[in-house]
Design an enzyme around this catalytic site. Structure first.
Site, PDB file in Angstrom:
ATOM      1  N   GLY A   1     -21.258  36.611   7.195  1.00  0.00           N
ATOM      2  CA  GLY A   1     -22.391  37.100   6.425  1.00  0.00           C
ATOM      3  C   GLY A   1     -21.957  38.088   5.361  1.00  0.00           C
ATOM      4  O   GLY A   1     -20.768  38.385   5.212  1.00  0.00           O
TER       5      GLY A   1
ATOM      6  N   LYS B   1     -18.154  29.801   0.012  1.00  0.00           N
ATOM      7  CA  LYS B   1     -18.665  30.734  -1.006  1.00  0.00           C
ATOM      8  C   LYS B   1     -17.525  31.426  -1.750  1.00  0.00           C
ATOM      9  O   LYS B   1     -17.702  31.863  -2.894  1.00  0.00           O
ATOM     10  CB  LYS B   1     -19.628  31.745  -0.388  1.00  0.00           C
ATOM     11  CG  LYS B   1     -19.101  32.504   0.828  1.00  0.00           C
ATOM     12  CD  LYS B   1     -18.275  33.722   0.499  1.00  0.00           C
ATOM     13  CE  LYS B   1     -17.694  34.317   1.763  1.00  0.00           C
ATOM     14  NZ  LYS B   1     -16.816  35.485   1.514  1.00  0.00           N
TER      15      LYS B   1
ATOM     16  N   ARG C   1     -12.573  40.405  -3.488  1.00  0.00           N
ATOM     17  CA  ARG C   1     -11.252  40.001  -3.983  1.00  0.00           C
ATOM     18  C   ARG C   1     -11.337  38.674  -4.732  1.00  0.00           C
ATOM     19  O   ARG C   1     -10.639  38.462  -5.721  1.00  0.00           O
ATOM     20  CB  ARG C   1     -10.277  39.851  -2.820  1.00  0.00           C
ATOM     21  CG  ARG C   1     -10.055  41.099  -1.995  1.00  0.00           C
ATOM     22  CD  ARG C   1      -9.198  40.778  -0.783  1.00  0.00           C
ATOM     23  NE  ARG C   1      -9.407  41.737   0.281  1.00  0.00           N
ATOM     24  CZ  ARG C   1      -8.960  41.580   1.512  1.00  0.00           C
ATOM     25  NH1 ARG C   1      -8.274  40.479   1.824  1.00  0.00           N
ATOM     26  NH2 ARG C   1      -9.187  42.492   2.434  1.00  0.00           N
ATOM     27  N   ASN C   2     -12.172  37.771  -4.226  1.00  0.00           N
ATOM     28  CA  ASN C   2     -12.297  36.457  -4.861  1.00  0.00           C
ATOM     29  C   ASN C   2     -12.889  36.575  -6.256  1.00  0.00           C
ATOM     30  O   ASN C   2     -12.399  35.948  -7.201  1.00  0.00           O
ATOM     31  CB  ASN C   2     -13.152  35.546  -3.976  1.00  0.00           C
ATOM     32  CG  ASN C   2     -12.481  35.233  -2.657  1.00  0.00           C
ATOM     33  OD1 ASN C   2     -11.605  34.391  -2.574  1.00  0.00           O
ATOM     34  ND2 ASN C   2     -12.878  35.943  -1.609  1.00  0.00           N
TER      35      ASN C   2
END
Length: 336
Positions: A138, A193, A257-258
């Protein structure tokens, strides 16, 4: 809750935040990590300056690099390692694993090569303990949980009884845990995601606007859901915390971070330069490769994932990859 012992495996940002939450709650908690310098710093200065700077760590938390000591008499094992390290961790703990122990996984990814979700990896390594597996997923940045900022997440797994135990263990006045029995959907939402978050960051790095990012993130949720349905997940799970919630918090946050990796790539940095600058695991990079291969195998249309795969691994310029999405064949919006 002093009679319960929890061992958190992995002294990165998330492992540190979760172990601190439990220790502050009065749970007997041990944090294990491989890097003795990080462990010594936590015990000496009550702070993990490398992975979770600025968060004061409870005096009650014990940090150790001794795996056997950490695992001894533990009721719950929390795996807080990157998804590609999950199998190796399971192999390490396998000789010590007991029938009554519950494993709480926090890794969000798809294993490269096998294309397995983390629950399937667990079942391969510890088949007799399949029902002992659970996952927390989540919208939950470690930096915010560490500061006590209100957060809501989901626990999923095979055994309802074990889900309730994990829910009770982690719930506090600022950390709310819901149960969800759609393990496939929860795991896929948390994994996929990260791909969309990198693509969202690329939009920002290219200097594009809110319109572009909104379109990309929304269409990203469509293709995540499409793959999930193909694999047996419930469509509504992707509208919940482990789907839309996690996508929302990851695809535009300074903590992600992504998203930050995507910005750097959009600004023209190579994949190698990006990973070096982030200096921590960017789950979405390897998940992009695995998800692309999985979509090809299952013949599921995932255009954003495909475009990002080509940008990351086949030399496609980011701007060309993005604008290529705009000129695809026209279609209806909600085509699951």
């Amino acid at each position: 809750m002093g009679s319960i012992k929890v061992t958190v495996l992995g002294a990165g940002s998330w492992g540190t935040a979760l172990s601190n939450l439990l220790a502050q709650k009065g749970v007997n908690t041990v944090l294990w990590g491989r890097d003795s310098a990080v462990i010594e710093e936590i015990n000496r200065e009550r702070e993990n300056k490398r992975y979770l700077p600025g968060v004061k760590i409870s005096q009650e938390l014990i940090a150790t690099a001794d795996l056997e000591f950490a695992l001894k008499d533990a009721n719950f094992l929390v795996a807080a390692v990157p998804s590609q390290a999950f199998r190796d961790l399971l192999q390490k703990i396998k000789p010590y694993f007991k029938p009554e122990q519950i494993l709480v996984n926090t890794a969000k990814g798809i294993e490269e090569g096998s294309l397995l979700r983390m629950s399937a990896v667990f079942t391969e390594v510890l088949p007799e303990y399949r029902d002992n597996y659970t996952i927390l997923s989540g919208p939950s940045h470690a930096e915010e949980v560490g500061r006590g900022i209100p957060t809501a997440i989901v626990v999923s797994g095979y055994s309802p009884e074990k889900l309730y135990k994990v829910q009770e263990l982690f719930s506090t006045e600022y950390f709310r845990v819901y149960t969800n029995d759609d393990l496939t959907g929860v795991e896929l939402g948390g994994s996929l995601k990260n791909i969309i978050a990198i693509a969202s960051g690329i939009c920002t790095g290219l200097g594009l606007g809110d319109n572009t990012r909104a379109a990309l993130v929304t269409r990203g949720l469509i293709e995540i859901t499409r793959l999930g349905i193909k694999l047996g997940a419930k469509k509504e799970t992707f509208m919940g915390l482990s789907g839309l919630g996690d996508l929302f918090v990851t695809a535009g946050s300074r903590h992600s971070r992504n998203y930050k990796a995507g910005i750097l790539i959009g600004e023209g940095k190579s994949l190698e330069e990006t990973q070096k600058e982030i200096n921590m695991v960017v789950e979405g990079i390897r998940t992009t490769r695995a998800a692309y291969q999985l979509a090809q195998r299952l013949e599921v249309e995932m255009p954003i994932t495909e475009a990002l795969y080509k940008v990351l691994f086949a030399g496609l310029p980011p701007r060309e990859g993005l604008f290529g999405l705009m000129t695809r064949a026209k279609k209806e919006e909600l085509n699951f």
